[in-house]
Design an enzyme around this catalytic site. Structure first.
Site, PDB file in Angstrom:
ATOM      1  N   ARG A 108      25.975   4.365  25.169  1.00 49.95           N
ATOM      2  CA  ARG A 108      25.239   5.434  24.041  1.00 49.95           C
ATOM      3  C   ARG A 108      26.718   6.674  23.840  1.00 49.95           C
ATOM      4  NH1 ARG A 108      21.084  10.060  27.178  1.00 49.95           N
ATOM      5  NH2 ARG A 108      19.709   8.528  26.647  1.00 49.95           N
ATOM      6  N   HIS A 135      17.589   6.405  18.797  1.00 49.72           N
ATOM      7  CA  HIS A 135      16.890   6.167  20.222  1.00 49.72           C
ATOM      8  C   HIS A 135      15.755   5.316  20.342  1.00 49.72           C
ATOM      9  CE1 HIS A 135      17.202   6.908  24.264  1.00 49.72           C
ATOM     10  NE2 HIS A 135      16.653   8.004  24.761  1.00 49.72           N
ATOM     11  N   GLN A 138      13.937   3.624  23.627  1.00 45.89           N
ATOM     12  CA  GLN A 138      13.044   5.510  24.371  1.00 45.89           C
ATOM     13  C   GLN A 138      11.522   5.202  23.536  1.00 45.89           C
ATOM     14  OE1 GLN A 138      13.759   8.465  26.057  1.00 45.89           O
ATOM     15  NE2 GLN A 138      11.221   8.964  26.027  1.00 45.89           N
ATOM     16  N   ASP A 231      10.434  17.871  22.566  1.00 43.87           N
ATOM     17  CA  ASP A 231      12.282  17.063  22.498  1.00 43.87           C
ATOM     18  C   ASP A 231      13.061  18.182  22.959  1.00 43.87           C
ATOM     19  OD1 ASP A 231      14.792  15.807  22.708  1.00 43.87           O
ATOM     20  OD2 ASP A 231      14.684  15.206  21.479  1.00 43.87           O
ATOM     21  N   CYS A 272      10.491  13.283  26.145  1.00 41.73           N
ATOM     22  CA  CYS A 272      11.635  12.214  26.113  1.00 41.73           C
ATOM     23  C   CYS A 272      12.159  12.471  27.289  1.00 41.73           C
ATOM     24  CB  CYS A 272      12.570  11.732  25.113  1.00 41.73           C
ATOM     25  SG  CYS A 272      13.402  13.062  24.534  1.00 41.73           S
ATOM     26  N   ARG A 312      10.617   3.745  31.046  1.00 41.27           N
ATOM     27  CA  ARG A 312      12.163   3.429  30.471  1.00 41.27           C
ATOM     28  C   ARG A 312      12.093   2.064  31.298  1.00 41.27           C
ATOM     29  NH1 ARG A 312      14.640   6.719  28.086  1.00 41.27           N
ATOM     30  NH2 ARG A 312      15.483   5.028  27.068  1.00 41.27           N
TER      31      ARG A 312
HETATM   32  N1  NVA Z   1      17.166  14.422  20.930  1.00 43.90           N
HETATM   33  C1  NVA Z   1      17.894  14.577  22.218  1.00 43.90           C
HETATM   34  C2  NVA Z   1      17.126  13.062  23.281  1.00 43.90           C
HETATM   35  C3  NVA Z   1      17.773  13.355  25.058  1.00 43.90           C
HETATM   36  C4  NVA Z   1      16.783  12.161  25.683  1.00 43.90           C
HETATM   37  C5  NVA Z   1      19.492  14.049  22.545  1.00 43.90           C
HETATM   38  O1  NVA Z   1      20.131  13.520  21.862  1.00 43.90           O
HETATM   39  O2  NVA Z   1      20.252  14.743  23.642  1.00 43.90           O
HETATM   40  N1   CP Z   2      15.120  10.235  27.616  1.00 41.75           N
HETATM   41  C1   CP Z   2      16.792   9.894  28.384  1.00 41.75           C
HETATM   42  O1   CP Z   2      17.001   8.854  27.190  1.00 41.75           O
HETATM   43  O2   CP Z   2      17.075  10.031  28.777  1.00 41.75           O
HETATM   44  P1   CP Z   2      18.282  10.423  29.290  1.00 41.75           P
HETATM   45  O3   CP Z   2      19.425  10.899  28.517  1.00 41.75           O
HETATM   46  O4   CP Z   2      18.463  10.983  30.898  1.00 41.75           O
HETATM   47  O5   CP Z   2      18.460   8.559  29.447  1.00 41.75           O
END
Ligand code: NVA
Ligand code: CP
Length: 325
Positions: A108, A135, A138, A231, A272, A312
Site C-alpha cells: 500500500r 484499489h 476493495q 468515499d 469503502c 475485505r
Molecule cells: N480514496 C481513499 C480510500 C481509502 C480506503 C484514500 O486513498 O485515502
Molecule cells: N477501505 C480501506 O482500504 O480501508 P483502510 O484504509 O482502513 O485499509
C-alpha cells in the site's frame, strides 16, 4: 468454474477477466461460509507474507493479517520507517530480497509504479493494497457485498458519487465495466475521471455490455440506481486539498434526499471507509464540513458498510489462496 490464478499478481483489475473476478468473489463467499461452519482448511500453511505499508490502514492491513492466519500463513508488517525500501535501497533490490524470503507481498502506498516494480522484480505474487491510482481488492469486497444483497452482479446499477478520479472510483469503474454493470460517476466536472481511463473502460464495456456514464447531475446520475457508493473527498496524501474539495463536493454529500431521488426503496449505500459521517475525528473537528455522507444515511438500514468492511477479509483471503496455491 475452472480458473487458474497461481503465481499471478493483483496490481489492477485491468489485468483480470470477468470470469476471474467472478471466481474470486464466489471463492470469498465460500470461504466466509466455511469459517461460519468451522470447515476452513489451512491452505496457506507455511507461507510467509510481507505487508508493506507507506500509507496507514485499518481494514486492508487487518484483512491481510486475519486472512493469512485463517489459512495458516505468517505475516510480517513492514511500515515505511521499518525497512530501507525506497530510501537507502531501490524498490527493485528490495523486491528481489523480499521475493527470496516471502511467498507473497502486499503493498500500500503512493505510486502505482512501485507496486508494478515489486511485481516485476520479486518473482512472487504482489497484491495492490491501494495506490494513488487503484484499489482493486476493495472492489472485490464491494461486489461481494452487492452479490450477497442482490444475488446478482451483471446489470447492477451503481453510482459512485464524489471525487470521481480517486483510486476507489477508478477501480470501481474498471470492475463495473468488466462485469457488465450500469455504472455512473457523479461528480463536479473538475473531478471527472481521466479520459484515457474512461476510454479503456468503454472498450471493456463494449465486450461486457456495460454502460458507463459520467455526469455532474445528481438526479440524472442516481435515477433507478441499486447502489450509491461514496468515499472521502480528499484521499491520503491530498490533505492540503481539503478546503478546495469541501467547496467543490458539498453539493454531492450523500443525503436521505439523494437516496430518495433514486426512486428505489431498497437502495443500498456503500462506502469503502474510513468515513467522516459522525464528525468524531480530529480532522472532522478541524473541518466540520468535511462530511461526505450524513449520519442518518450511514446508520440507516440501506447502509451495508460494515458487511463491506468484513468482506475485505474474505476477498483478500480468496486472492491470496488463488494466487499462492
Ligand atoms: N480514496 C481513499 C480510500 C481509502 C480506503 C484514500 O486513498 O485515502
Ligand atoms: N477501505 C480501506 O482500504 O480501508 P483502510 O484504509 O482502513 O485499509
Amino acid at each position: 468454474m475452472t480458473v487458474k490464478l497461481k503465481g499471478r499478481s493483483l496490481l489492477t483489475l485491468k489485468d483480470y477477466s470477468k470470469k476471474e473476478i467472478l471466481f474470486l468473489i464466489d471463492s470469498a463467499i465460500e470461504l466466509k461460509e466455511h469459517k461460519a461452519h468451522g470447515t476452513l482448511t489451512k491452505k496457506l500453511q507455511d507461507k510467509n507474507i510481507a505487508l508493506l505499508f507507506e500509507k496507514s490502514s485499518t481494514r486492508t492491513r487487518c484483512a491481510f493479517v486475519t486472512a493469512a492466519v485463517n489459512e495458516g500463513a505468517h505475516t510480517e508488517f513492514l511500515g515505511k520507517n521499518d525497512i530501507q525500501f525506497g530510501n537507502k535501497e531501490s524498490v527493485e533490490d528490495t523486491a528481489r530480497v523480499l521475493g527470496r524470503m516471502f511467498d507473497g507481498i502486499e503493498f500500500r502506498g503512493f505510486k502505482q509504479e512501485t507496486v508494478d516494480l515489486l511485481a516485476e522484480y520479486s518473482g512472487v505474487p504482489v497484491w495492490n493494497g491501494l495506490t494513488d491510482l487503484y484499489h482493486p481488492t476493495q472492489i472485490l469486497a464491494d461486489f461481494m457485498t452487492v452479490k450477497e444483497e442482490l444475488g446478482f452482479l451483471e446489470d447492477v446499477k451503481i453510482a459512485f458519487v464524489g471525487d470521481g478520479r480517486n483510486n476507489v472510483a477508478n477501480s470501481l469503474m474498471i470492475g463495473a465495466a468488466k462485469l457488465g454493470m450500469d455504472f455512473r460517476i457523479i461528480s463536479p466536472k473538475l473531478l471527472y475521471p481521466r479520459q484515457n481511463l474512461v476510454d479503456e473502460c468503454k472498450a471493456y464495456a463494449k465486450e461486457s455490455g456495460a454502460r458507463i456514464k459520467i455526469t455532474d447531475s445528481i438526479p440524472d446520475g442516481v435515477k433507478d440506481c441499486d447502489v450509491i457508493y461514496t468515499d472521502i473527498w480528499a484521499s491520503m496524501g491530498e490533505e492540503d486539498k481539503i478546503p478546495e474539495r469541501i467547496s467543490m463536493l458539498k453539493p454531492y454529500k450523500i443525503t436521505q434526499e439523494m437516496l430518495k431521488k433514486t426512486g428505489n426503496d431498497d437502495i443500498i449505500f456503500l462506502h469503502c471507509l474510513p468515513s467522516f459521517h459522525n464528525l468524531k475525528t480530529e480532522m472532522a473537528q478541524k473541518f466540520p464540513d468535511i462530511c461526505e455522507v450524513e449520519d442518518e444515511v450511514f446508520e440507516s438500514n440501506s447502509s451495508k458498510v460494515f458487511d463491506q468492511a468484513e468482506n475485505r477479509l474474505w476477498t483478500i483471503e480468496a486472492v491470496m489462496v488463488a494466487t499462492l496455491t
